[in-house]
Design an enzyme around this catalytic site. Sequence first.
Site, short mmCIF file in Angstrom:
data_model
loop_
_atom_site.label_atom_id
_atom_site.label_comp_id
_atom_site.label_asym_id
_atom_site.label_seq_id
_atom_site.Cartn_x
_atom_site.Cartn_y
_atom_site.Cartn_z
CB SER A 167 -0.96 -0.05 1.19
OG SER A 167 -1.94 0.93 1.05
CG ASP A 430 -6.68 -3.09 -3.33
OD1 ASP A 430 -7.45 -2.34 -2.69
OD2 ASP A 430 -5.44 -2.95 -3.37
CG HIS A 455 -4.97 -3.29 0.12
ND1 HIS A 455 -4.67 -2.51 -0.97
CD2 HIS A 455 -4.38 -2.68 1.17
CE1 HIS A 455 -3.94 -1.48 -0.59
NE2 HIS A 455 -3.74 -1.56 0.71
#
Length: 487
Positions: A167, A430, A455
Amino acid sequence: MSCRIVFVLVVASCLLASASGIRVSQLFRLQKAFSLSPSIVEDQWFVQKLDHFNGADSRTWNQRYFMNDTHYVPGGPIFLMIGGEGPANPAWMQYGTWLTYAEKMHSLCLLLEHRFYGKSHPTEDLSTENLRYLNSEQALADLAHFQTVMAEKMNLTANKWVAFGGSYPGSLAAWYRLKYPHLVHAAVASSAPVHAVVNFPEYLEVVRHSLETYSSECPVLVQNASDTVMDLLKDPKNYEKLSKDFNLCEVLDIDSDMDSGAFLEALAGNFMNVVQYNEDNRAFEGVLGTNITIKVLCDLMAASKNSPYSGYIAVSNLMLATFGLKCLDASYKKFLEDMTNVSWDGPAAGGERQWIYQTCTEFGFYQSTDSPNQPFTGFPLKYHLQQCLDVYGAEFDCITVTNAVQQTNENYGGYSIKSSRIVFPNGNIDPWHFLGITKQISEELPAVLIKGVAHCANMYPARPEDLPQLVSAREYIGQLLQKWLEI
């Protein structure tokens, strides 16, 4: 922390003991931290510079890091995991796909906590003045200084270093390789939103599409329920009913669009969180509710399809029960009270005050309802931008945010990043994959778009029920690292 789920911004982090998911505060507030015995994983400390870009500033602070040398053989590569917008989680020193690679490649593993998060406190408080030292460039310079000093200290200057992150830390991993190619040899940038954008309505478009992958009826029911709530909010006579139905901590008091937006986003956040982490394997982090999937939420909505509003209530109650909360705090006034507390002991100091500052000064990423192709309503871009003004001051206006986002893309390249030996894994479920690299740029900048996963799925420990394409993606990334490291 207070038991409040007001969803301003679903951030994306894979490396936190409690990171985002149900709003910014979702994971900050609701997920239990995974803890290991200090005898197994100890906090270690590195003397770090406060300002890397001012040679006249000699101030320093102590930055936390963790180490695992279980698999290390002298001469092997150094794996550096990058912390993100919350406390660095020592669970990653014992679990995760990167340790599978480390065992095979005889690597030393390090995890450096991000400045201003967790126990890494560069300044005496979180005042807006002090937060000017919080940005991605300073964080990358932290990595560079940490690596340089540790390499000298531990005789690792000849070893090849690989950056890992998921991320926002995934973006940092890519940018570390981009900005410091003389230090880091390769990077694995998982679910990395490398393109900054002020308005990000596509997030909710992907949420709708992801719900549709289970049932075409599901997002229609969700939209119906969201519209019903919006209609009820138009009449103050309904406030008591809404407060009772959704088990709010306080009776709704709607004085502005900010109040209604906070409530509407809180309800939407239930779906946003579950979609973002659908069928993940975060249980090793101590994360609750990983058994709540798109299927679970859509089945609840379908069971109440004659009254989608009732299904919306059932989903909210399920999330409250899962996280052990007695009520839903959807008060914007309480949010501002928490967010403007600048103490390290404040209710938003777990990362929420810091991360929203970074969105206002670098990234945007505002998941608005401005697109007609998504099922929610009530929290447009102006709702998100107003928070920058309300929390940090009048200078953090729309123009400031827009210029900051432009500067971020100019600095790092956005979708057009130019570098080598960076792999970009993403899951198509995601919503963050929209801002990532999903198509190969070159042989040296490959993308891995994994169908059916969410994710950071490639980072979590393997399990028997993993989809074949996820298994293959992990293997491919390992093979790439072996090739790039010439192992």
